[in-house]
Design a protein around this motif. Structure first.
Motif, PDB file in Angstrom:
ATOM      1  N   UNK A   1       0.840  -1.204   0.000  1.00 10.48           N
ATOM      2  CA  UNK A   1       0.000   0.000   0.000  1.00 10.48           C
ATOM      3  C   UNK A   1       0.872   1.250   0.000  1.00 10.48           C
ATOM      4  N   UNK A   2       1.905   1.270   0.851  1.00  5.14           N
ATOM      5  CA  UNK A   2       2.777   2.453   0.888  1.00  5.14           C
ATOM      6  C   UNK A   2       3.594   2.584  -0.402  1.00  5.14           C
ATOM      7  N   UNK A   3       3.949   1.459  -1.006  1.00  2.00           N
ATOM      8  CA  UNK A   3       4.643   1.518  -2.299  1.00  2.00           C
ATOM      9  C   UNK A   3       3.768   2.195  -3.338  1.00  2.00           C
ATOM     10  N   UNK A   4       2.499   1.811  -3.391  1.00  2.00           N
ATOM     11  CA  UNK A   4       1.589   2.403  -4.366  1.00  2.00           C
ATOM     12  C   UNK A   4       1.321   3.874  -4.051  1.00  2.00           C
ATOM     13  N   UNK A   5       1.233   4.220  -2.772  1.00  2.00           N
ATOM     14  CA  UNK A   5       1.075   5.628  -2.385  1.00  2.00           C
ATOM     15  C   UNK A   5       2.300   6.420  -2.820  1.00  2.00           C
ATOM     16  N   UNK A   6       3.495   5.874  -2.544  1.00  2.00           N
ATOM     17  CA  UNK A   6       4.740   6.548  -2.918  1.00  2.00           C
ATOM     18  C   UNK A   6       4.843   6.735  -4.425  1.00  2.00           C
ATOM     19  N   UNK A   7       4.464   5.711  -5.169  1.00  2.00           N
ATOM     20  CA  UNK A   7       4.532   5.786  -6.626  1.00  2.00           C
ATOM     21  C   UNK A   7       3.631   6.898  -7.156  1.00  2.00           C
ATOM     22  N   UNK A   8       2.433   6.994  -6.591  1.00  2.00           N
ATOM     23  CA  UNK A   8       1.483   8.009  -7.046  1.00  2.00           C
ATOM     24  C   UNK A   8       1.913   9.413  -6.638  1.00  2.00           C
ATOM     25  N   UNK A   9       2.379   9.565  -5.420  1.00  2.00           N
ATOM     26  CA  UNK A   9       2.844  10.878  -4.970  1.00  2.00           C
ATOM     27  C   UNK A   9       4.050  11.325  -5.792  1.00  2.00           C
ATOM     28  N   UNK A  10       4.964  10.404  -6.030  1.00  2.00           N
ATOM     29  CA  UNK A  10       6.160  10.727  -6.818  1.00  2.00           C
ATOM     30  C   UNK A  10       5.783  11.125  -8.245  1.00  2.00           C
ATOM     31  N   UNK A  11       4.812  10.409  -8.821  1.00  2.00           N
ATOM     32  CA  UNK A  11       4.378  10.722 -10.187  1.00  2.00           C
ATOM     33  C   UNK A  11       3.736  12.099 -10.278  1.00  2.00           C
ATOM     34  N   UNK A  12       3.187  12.588  -9.164  1.00  3.40           N
ATOM     35  CA  UNK A  12       2.571  13.919  -9.157  1.00  3.40           C
ATOM     36  C   UNK A  12       3.586  15.021  -8.822  1.00  3.40           C
ATOM     37  N   UNK A  13       4.857  14.652  -8.695  1.00  2.00           N
ATOM     38  CA  UNK A  13       5.899  15.641  -8.469  1.00  2.00           C
ATOM     39  C   UNK A  13       6.328  15.817  -7.024  1.00  2.00           C
ATOM     40  N   UNK A  14       5.771  15.016  -6.107  1.00  2.00           N
ATOM     41  CA  UNK A  14       6.111  15.136  -4.696  1.00  2.00           C
ATOM     42  C   UNK A  14       7.361  14.316  -4.372  1.00  2.00           C
ATOM     43  N   UNK A  15       8.092  14.756  -3.348  1.00  2.00           N
ATOM     44  CA  UNK A  15       9.304  14.062  -2.930  1.00  2.00           C
ATOM     45  C   UNK A  15       8.984  13.013  -1.880  1.00  2.00           C
TER      46      UNK A  15
END
Length: 274
Positions: A115-129
């Motif tokens: 779940x955190x991997x998918x959250x990280x992937x989505x946040x990163x794709x939106x430009x977040x660090x």
């Protein structure tokens, strides 16, 4: 005004409207308070409440607040989610409501790591660090593993189940309230099992800080090989004990590792006292 007459309603007054008897649990549970930002977000294992991570959070030597991601439906009020993507959207929205922008600190135990991997992937794709993505003994469904690792895992699972049958288990009777909670947990567990089987992680252009249990009866023997095709950078460390023991009997050791990861990610010193 006659005492039997109703007072005129004020626009926006909801006191006379039907009230829900049950209220859904919040998606984020504060496990440990702290004065520093950013907060740390931790996701529990399959079928578990965020409260299962309370001991681990308590031992962490950080000044950041620690929030647990409570699975939807664990309270028996709402319907559980049955895909990792839906869970990531549900909790990602709650995370961004609390912390609109990065850097983000994410920790996931077992299924919670997906779940955190998918959250990280989505946040990163939106430009977040993403400052930290720590996955604690987290693996995809065994049917997605390479053939050699799949066969080895099946053998270890068979031995573990045989030992459990020999020992046997005495399940105590539960009261009505405990029974309701237990049924909710079973529904969440079933939905998360379905989500695990169906999840196919997309490539994550970031780093996974992976912690593996030394006794890996329920996981592949080589986590690095299992995750190599899914991530840009993978760093592995091992904690004593087995899959459950890493957040219980070895919670202090694991918490020390996580505190170090947070310190390195944020660039601060670990405090000597709480």
């Amino acid at each position: 005004m006659n005492s039997q007459e109703s007072a005129p309603r004020v626009p926006g007054d909801t006191s006379e409207l039907p009230q829900r008897k049950e209220q859904a649990a919040a998606p984020l549970v504060l496990l440990q308070d702290g004065p520093e930002n950013p907060p740390i977000f931790m996701a529990p294992g399959i079928g578990d409440s965020a409260m299962n991570l309370l001991c681990l959070a308590h031992h962490m030597q950080v000044r950041h607040p620690i929030y647990g991601l409570e699975p939807r439906g664990m309270d028996g009020v709402e319907e559980p989610l049955d895909s990792v993507e839906a869970m990531a959207e549900f909790h990602g929205e709650a995370i961004r409501h609390l912390q609109p922008h990065g850097p983000y600190l994410l920790v996931g135990y077992s299924f919670g790591g997906l779940v955190t991997l998918e959250i990280a992937r989505r946040l990163s794709a939106s430009g977040e660090k993403i400052a930290l993505l720590a996955m604690l003994d987290s693996h995809v469904d065994r049917h997605q593993l390479p053939l050699g690792q799949h066969a080895g895992l099946i053998l270890r699972l068979a031995k573990t189940r045989a030992a459990a049958l020999v020992r046997g288990r005495n399940v105590p009777s539960r009261g009505h309230a405990e029974g309701i909670i237990r049924r909710a947990q079973e529904r969440v567990h079933a939905c998360e099992n379905r989500a695990l089987r169906n999840y196919r992680p997309s490539f994550y252009r970031g780093k996974i800080q992976f912690v593996s249990a030394a006794i890996n009866a329920f996981s592949p023997g080589d986590p690095g090989a299992a995750w190599a095709h899914c991530v840009s950078e993978f760093e592995l460390e091992t904690v004593p004990g087995d899959h459950l023991g890493m957040i219980t009997t070895q919670a202090e050791t694991l918490a020390s590792m996580l505190s170090r990861y947070v310190s390195q990610a944020i660039g601060e010193k670990i405090p000597r006292t709480r």
